[in-house]
Write a protein that holds these residues in place. Structure first.
Motif, PDB file in Angstrom:
ATOM      1  N   VAL A 183       0.829  -1.213   0.000  1.00 11.37           N
ATOM      2  CA  VAL A 183       0.000   0.000   0.000  1.00 11.37           C
ATOM      3  C   VAL A 183       0.861   1.259   0.000  1.00 11.37           C
ATOM      4  CG1 VAL A 183      -1.659   1.352   1.348  1.00 11.37           C
ATOM      5  CG2 VAL A 183      -1.973  -1.115   1.085  1.00 11.37           C
ATOM      6  N   SER A 184       1.857   1.320   0.872  1.00 13.87           N
ATOM      7  CA  SER A 184       2.673   2.527   1.005  1.00 13.87           C
ATOM      8  C   SER A 184       3.554   2.759  -0.222  1.00 13.87           C
ATOM      9  CB  SER A 184       3.531   2.445   2.264  1.00 13.87           C
ATOM     10  OG  SER A 184       4.330   1.273   2.244  1.00 13.87           O
ATOM     11  N   ILE A 185       4.176   1.709  -0.750  1.00 10.72           N
ATOM     12  CA  ILE A 185       5.034   1.867  -1.926  1.00 10.72           C
ATOM     13  C   ILE A 185       4.206   2.230  -3.155  1.00 10.72           C
ATOM     14  CG2 ILE A 185       6.583   0.660  -3.515  1.00 10.72           C
ATOM     15  CD1 ILE A 185       7.618  -0.939  -1.130  1.00 10.72           C
ATOM     16  N   SER A 186       3.053   1.597  -3.310  1.00  9.99           N
ATOM     17  CA  SER A 186       2.176   1.923  -4.442  1.00  9.99           C
ATOM     18  C   SER A 186       1.682   3.359  -4.351  1.00  9.99           C
ATOM     19  CB  SER A 186       0.985   0.960  -4.478  1.00  9.99           C
ATOM     20  OG  SER A 186       1.410  -0.380  -4.623  1.00  9.99           O
ATOM     21  N   THR A 187       1.306   3.792  -3.144  1.00  8.43           N
ATOM     22  CA  THR A 187       0.865   5.174  -2.954  1.00  8.43           C
ATOM     23  C   THR A 187       1.977   6.156  -3.292  1.00  8.43           C
ATOM     24  OG1 THR A 187      -0.669   4.501  -1.201  1.00  8.43           O
ATOM     25  CG2 THR A 187      -0.037   6.823  -1.270  1.00  8.43           C
ATOM     26  N   ASP A 247     -12.516  -4.338   0.688  1.00  4.78           N
ATOM     27  CA  ASP A 247     -11.653  -5.431   1.125  1.00  4.78           C
ATOM     28  C   ASP A 247     -10.599  -5.740   0.071  1.00  4.78           C
ATOM     29  OD1 ASP A 247     -10.793  -7.229   3.028  1.00  4.78           O
ATOM     30  OD2 ASP A 247     -12.041  -8.863   2.280  1.00  4.78           O
ATOM     31  N   ASN A 248     -10.106  -4.661  -0.552  1.00  7.04           N
ATOM     32  CA  ASN A 248      -9.102  -4.781  -1.607  1.00  7.04           C
ATOM     33  C   ASN A 248      -8.049  -3.700  -1.386  1.00  7.04           C
ATOM     34  OD1 ASN A 248      -7.678  -4.676  -4.125  1.00  7.04           O
ATOM     35  ND2 ASN A 248      -9.384  -5.766  -5.080  1.00  7.04           N
ATOM     36  N   GLN A 249      -6.787  -4.091  -1.437  1.00  4.44           N
ATOM     37  CA  GLN A 249      -5.717  -3.128  -1.209  1.00  4.44           C
ATOM     38  C   GLN A 249      -5.662  -2.055  -2.289  1.00  4.44           C
ATOM     39  OE1 GLN A 249      -2.313  -5.664  -0.959  1.00  4.44           O
ATOM     40  NE2 GLN A 249      -3.025  -6.676   0.901  1.00  4.44           N
ATOM     41  N   LEU A 250      -6.108  -2.399  -3.501  1.00  9.27           N
ATOM     42  CA  LEU A 250      -6.115  -1.415  -4.577  1.00  9.27           C
ATOM     43  C   LEU A 250      -7.022  -0.238  -4.235  1.00  9.27           C
ATOM     44  CD1 LEU A 250      -5.364  -0.485  -7.409  1.00  9.27           C
ATOM     45  CD2 LEU A 250      -7.233  -1.913  -8.297  1.00  9.27           C
ATOM     46  N   GLY A 251      -8.177  -0.517  -3.653  1.00 10.63           N
ATOM     47  CA  GLY A 251      -9.071   0.559  -3.256  1.00 10.63           C
ATOM     48  C   GLY A 251      -8.438   1.475  -2.230  1.00 10.63           C
ATOM     49  N   LEU A 252      -7.725   0.901  -1.252  1.00  9.64           N
ATOM     50  CA  LEU A 252      -7.051   1.716  -0.239  1.00  9.64           C
ATOM     51  C   LEU A 252      -5.937   2.545  -0.859  1.00  9.64           C
ATOM     52  CD1 LEU A 252      -6.828   2.408   2.756  1.00  9.64           C
ATOM     53  CD2 LEU A 252      -5.270   0.467   3.021  1.00  9.64           C
ATOM     54  N   PHE A 291     -12.323  -0.183   5.257  1.00  8.02           N
ATOM     55  CA  PHE A 291     -12.440  -0.810   3.947  1.00  8.02           C
ATOM     56  C   PHE A 291     -11.873  -2.224   3.880  1.00  8.02           C
ATOM     57  CE2 PHE A 291     -11.931   3.817   2.547  1.00  8.02           C
ATOM     58  CZ  PHE A 291     -13.290   4.054   2.715  1.00  8.02           C
ATOM     59  N   LEU A 292     -10.992  -2.589   4.817  1.00 10.49           N
ATOM     60  CA  LEU A 292     -10.405  -3.932   4.814  1.00 10.49           C
ATOM     61  C   LEU A 292     -11.109  -4.790   5.854  1.00 10.49           C
ATOM     62  CD1 LEU A 292      -6.608  -3.024   4.534  1.00 10.49           C
ATOM     63  CD2 LEU A 292      -8.200  -3.580   2.692  1.00 10.49           C
ATOM     64  N   ILE A 293     -11.592  -5.936   5.433  1.00  8.35           N
ATOM     65  CA  ILE A 293     -12.405  -6.787   6.300  1.00  8.35           C
ATOM     66  C   ILE A 293     -11.693  -8.090   6.642  1.00  8.35           C
ATOM     67  CG2 ILE A 293     -14.628  -7.972   6.517  1.00  8.35           C
ATOM     68  CD1 ILE A 293     -15.712  -5.966   4.416  1.00  8.35           C
TER      69      ILE A 293
END
Length: 282
Positions: free
Chosen positions: A79-83, A139-144, A219-221
């Motif tokens: 998440v952090s690297i993609s952001t 519940d998807n890291q892409l959304g976050l 958002f993550l379940i």
């Protein structure tokens, strides 16, 4: 002579105040570290000791290898690297356009960014939830990643635009005379000259993705998709051996802080100049 004494006294007072501030800032970290190597399941003690009588590293070993901590670490890294990468790619191109080109709606767009920045993300959490649900990104890291990138782009664009404004246009004009294209000028001239501002942008974008808690918890379940902040929270909520294990929780908290500290140390030479020069022009 009197002026020298006053200067010495002034410097002494300043150093004493700074030392006290450093002690106040460092003490909570030392306290958590002391708890993480303590064999007793307690955050407080009747004695003041930074190093427990029987220190142990078993809690670090336990949280790293006896649970889903490494999975959460991988999720947070993604998440952090993609952001960070998305903010750099989208932010640099947008900021360069706002800095160099004059087009209809330019000032309006910048003002809209400022207005949006005045409202915290928590106010948009319902809208975020509905949008992610429509696109099946709950519940998807892409959304976050998308949400974190969007919220961080405001600072990215404004900071980089301010820095690009300080780069002389004459450098690009000279390169254009030599036959350089717009893409070549951007990649070979602007970006290398903007390393301090890019370092600041990368640092804040990484922290936004790494430390995000409220949105990630909403958002993550699935536990296997938790990031580290949500994972640490779940350790204290689940009815298991983790629920009241404060030394284990302290060990996890310190491990979570290590990557941010490492990134800060690697980029610290560029942070001050990147922040100051990025705010010179608007």
């Amino acid at each position: 002579m009197k002026s020298n004494k006053k200067e010495v006294l002034k410097n002494f007072v300043i150093h004493v105040v700074l030392i006290i501030c450093c002690i106040i800032s460092i003490f909570p970290i030392l306290w958590i570290f002391s708890s993480s190597i303590n064999t007793n399941n307690s955050l407080v003690s009747t004695t003041i000791r930074l190093i427990p009588e029987k220190p142990t590293l078993m809690h670090y070993k336990s949280i790293l290898f006896n649970g889903p901590f490494l999975t959460w670490l991988t999720n947070s890294s993604i998440v952090s690297i993609s952001t960070t990468l998305l903010c750099l790619v989208l932010g640099t191109t947008s900021a360069y356009a706002y800095s160099r080109f004059r087009f209809m709606g330019r000032n309006l767009g910048l003002n809209v960014f400022l207005i949006l920045n005045a409202f915290p993300n928590i106010l948009s959490i319902v809208a975020y939830y509905k949008i992610l649900k429509i696109f099946n990104l709950l519940d998807n890291q892409l959304g976050l990643v998308i949400i974190c990138t969007g919220s961080q782009l405001i600072f990215t664009v404004w900071n980089l635009k301010g820095y690009f404004d300080t780069v002389p246009v004459e450098i690009e004009e000279a390169a254009k005379i030599d036959g350089a294209t717009m893409l070549q000028m951007f990649c070979r001239i602007i970006l290398p000259l903007s390393k301090p501002a890019l370092a600041v942008t990368a640092m804040f974008a990484f922290m936004a993705g790494w430390n995000e808690y409220v949105l990630a918890m909403t958002f993550l379940i699935t536990p296997e998709k938790f990031t580290l902040p949500v994972g640490l929270w779940s350790l204290q909520q689940n009815s298991s051996s983790y629920a009241t294990n404060w030394p284990l929780f302290s060990a996890g908290s310190l491990i979570v802080a290590v990557p941010v500290a490492v990134v800060f140390l690697l980029l610290q030479k560029s942070l001050v100049s990147g922040l100051t020069l990025g705010g010179v022009k608007g």
